[in-house]
Design a protein around this motif. Structure first.
Motif, PDB file in Angstrom:
ATOM      1  N   ARG A  67       7.624  -8.205   4.579  1.00 59.26           N
ATOM      2  CA  ARG A  67       6.363  -8.103   4.771  1.00 59.26           C
ATOM      3  C   ARG A  67       5.898  -6.576   5.402  1.00 59.26           C
ATOM      4  NH1 ARG A  67       6.135 -13.636   6.009  1.00 59.26           N
ATOM      5  NH2 ARG A  67       6.614 -13.321   8.276  1.00 59.26           N
ATOM      6  N   ALA A  68       6.968  -6.433   6.388  1.00 60.51           N
ATOM      7  CA  ALA A  68       6.728  -4.984   7.037  1.00 60.51           C
ATOM      8  C   ALA A  68       6.933  -3.984   5.901  1.00 60.51           C
ATOM      9  CB  ALA A  68       7.754  -4.637   8.005  1.00 60.51           C
ATOM     10  N   ASN A  69       8.039  -4.053   5.319  1.00 63.14           N
ATOM     11  CA  ASN A  69       8.311  -3.215   4.023  1.00 63.14           C
ATOM     12  C   ASN A  69       7.183  -2.857   3.081  1.00 63.14           C
ATOM     13  OD1 ASN A  69      10.222  -1.454   2.447  1.00 63.14           O
ATOM     14  ND2 ASN A  69       9.966  -2.734   1.068  1.00 63.14           N
ATOM     15  N   GLU A  70       6.289  -4.134   2.777  1.00 65.66           N
ATOM     16  CA  GLU A  70       5.362  -3.850   1.846  1.00 65.66           C
ATOM     17  C   GLU A  70       4.323  -2.920   2.341  1.00 65.66           C
ATOM     18  OE1 GLU A  70       5.584  -4.774  -1.076  1.00 65.66           O
ATOM     19  OE2 GLU A  70       3.833  -4.173  -1.512  1.00 65.66           O
ATOM     20  N   ILE A  71       3.987  -3.112   3.884  1.00 67.87           N
ATOM     21  CA  ILE A  71       3.071  -2.264   4.452  1.00 67.87           C
ATOM     22  C   ILE A  71       3.450  -0.582   4.289  1.00 67.87           C
ATOM     23  CG2 ILE A  71       2.211  -1.668   6.598  1.00 67.87           C
ATOM     24  CD1 ILE A  71       2.078  -4.585   7.431  1.00 67.87           C
ATOM     25  N   VAL A  72       4.685  -0.606   4.601  1.00 66.62           N
ATOM     26  CA  VAL A  72       5.093   0.954   4.871  1.00 66.62           C
ATOM     27  C   VAL A  72       5.236   1.525   3.334  1.00 66.62           C
ATOM     28  CG1 VAL A  72       6.899   2.499   5.569  1.00 66.62           C
ATOM     29  CG2 VAL A  72       6.424   0.286   6.848  1.00 66.62           C
ATOM     30  N   ARG A  73       5.779   0.845   2.405  1.00 62.46           N
ATOM     31  CA  ARG A  73       5.930   1.406   0.912  1.00 62.46           C
ATOM     32  C   ARG A  73       4.492   1.730   0.467  1.00 62.46           C
ATOM     33  NH1 ARG A  73       5.585  -1.734  -3.441  1.00 62.46           N
ATOM     34  NH2 ARG A  73       7.089  -0.744  -4.654  1.00 62.46           N
ATOM     35  N   ARG A  74       3.597   1.076   0.720  1.00 67.15           N
ATOM     36  CA  ARG A  74       2.131   1.743   0.093  1.00 67.15           C
ATOM     37  C   ARG A  74       1.982   3.001   0.559  1.00 67.15           C
ATOM     38  NH1 ARG A  74      -1.636  -0.780   2.625  1.00 67.15           N
ATOM     39  NH2 ARG A  74      -0.856  -2.466   3.548  1.00 67.15           N
ATOM     40  N   TYR A  75       2.179   3.563   1.802  1.00 67.33           N
ATOM     41  CA  TYR A  75       2.043   4.804   2.488  1.00 67.33           C
ATOM     42  C   TYR A  75       3.166   5.699   1.926  1.00 67.33           C
ATOM     43  CZ  TYR A  75      -1.388   2.512   5.541  1.00 67.33           C
ATOM     44  OH  TYR A  75      -2.515   1.917   5.804  1.00 67.33           O
ATOM     45  N   GLU A  76       4.187   5.196   1.755  1.00 67.56           N
ATOM     46  CA  GLU A  76       5.265   6.120   1.058  1.00 67.56           C
ATOM     47  C   GLU A  76       5.010   6.703  -0.300  1.00 67.56           C
ATOM     48  OE1 GLU A  76       9.067   5.032   3.948  1.00 67.56           O
ATOM     49  OE2 GLU A  76       8.687   3.843   2.227  1.00 67.56           O
TER      50      GLU A  76
END
Ligand SMILES: [Mg+2]
Length: 207
Positions: A67-76
């Motif tokens: 879940r945390a990765n999904e948040i960060v990857r959008r910005y990356e």
């Protein structure tokens, strides 16, 4: 010992993604979702938001990590579209063309492929931020990259700009070339220090 394989960090070693990624907004979303760092990686020169986001990601596992990765990857992914090459990228790639290479990065896998495509960086292996491989500063992605290349630790050299890269390389028994990008204050222990990719390419030839 001759260099037989290269392991390369991506962000701010080959391409600058961090400065185009809104890690502070990613951190605010992580915070709102209740994710905070439980462990911290080595001190380095990333922005405060970037460092905290990476600390959060190394603190989590399983569904929480996903879940945390999904948040960060959008910005990356946005950062990957805007990223710029680090100085001497083309020179470095030309100078090291004969060597098998693997990318070992903390960036999301899709953001990584996008960056590699955009800058025509060809490597034999890529180890990005994926579930199941404990990320840098753990040695796991370095060891995984060596396996993918069929290389031994003592024949390989890792090139990176962060203390996280050095810690992972050290733990895997791989020599490390630090690219300082001109910073004077760092905690690198390696004798192999380069200001930029041009100097790193020269060091690789001299090792
Ligand atoms: Mg980096």
């Amino acid at each position: 010992m001759v260099v037989e394989a290269l392991l390369l960090d991506l962000d701010k070693t080959l391409v600058n993604v961090e400065d185009f990624t809104d890690y502070c907004s990613a951190l605010a979303e992580l915070d709102a979702a209740g994710y905070a760092p439980r462990v911290r990686g080595p001190e380095t020169y990333w922005g405060r938001c970037t460092k905290t986001v990476m600390d959060v990601l190394i603190s989590l596992g399983g569904a929480e990590w996903a879940r945390a990765n999904e948040i960060v990857r959008r910005y990356e992914l946005i950062g990957a579209e805007r990223a710029v090459a680090m100085p001497y990228l083309d020179l470095f790639l030309a100078a090291t063309e004969r060597l098998p290479k693997a990318i070992v990065t903390l960036l999301d896998a899709e953001a990584t492929s996008l960056v590699l495509q955009r800058f025509a960086i060809k490597t034999q292996a890529v180890v990005a931020r994926v579930p199941g491989i404990r990320p840098k500063p753990h040695p796991d992605p370095v060891i995984h990259a060596l396996k993918l290349l069929g290389a031994e630790p003592d024949g390989a050299v890792m090139v990176g700009d962060s203390e996280w890269d050095e810690k992972a390389a050290d733990a895997a028994g791989v020599r490390f070339i630090a690219v300082t990008n001109g910073r004077q204050n760092h905690n690198f222990k390696t004798p192999y220090i380069a200001n930029n990719l041009k100097e790193a390419a020269k060091l690789i030839q001299e090792l």
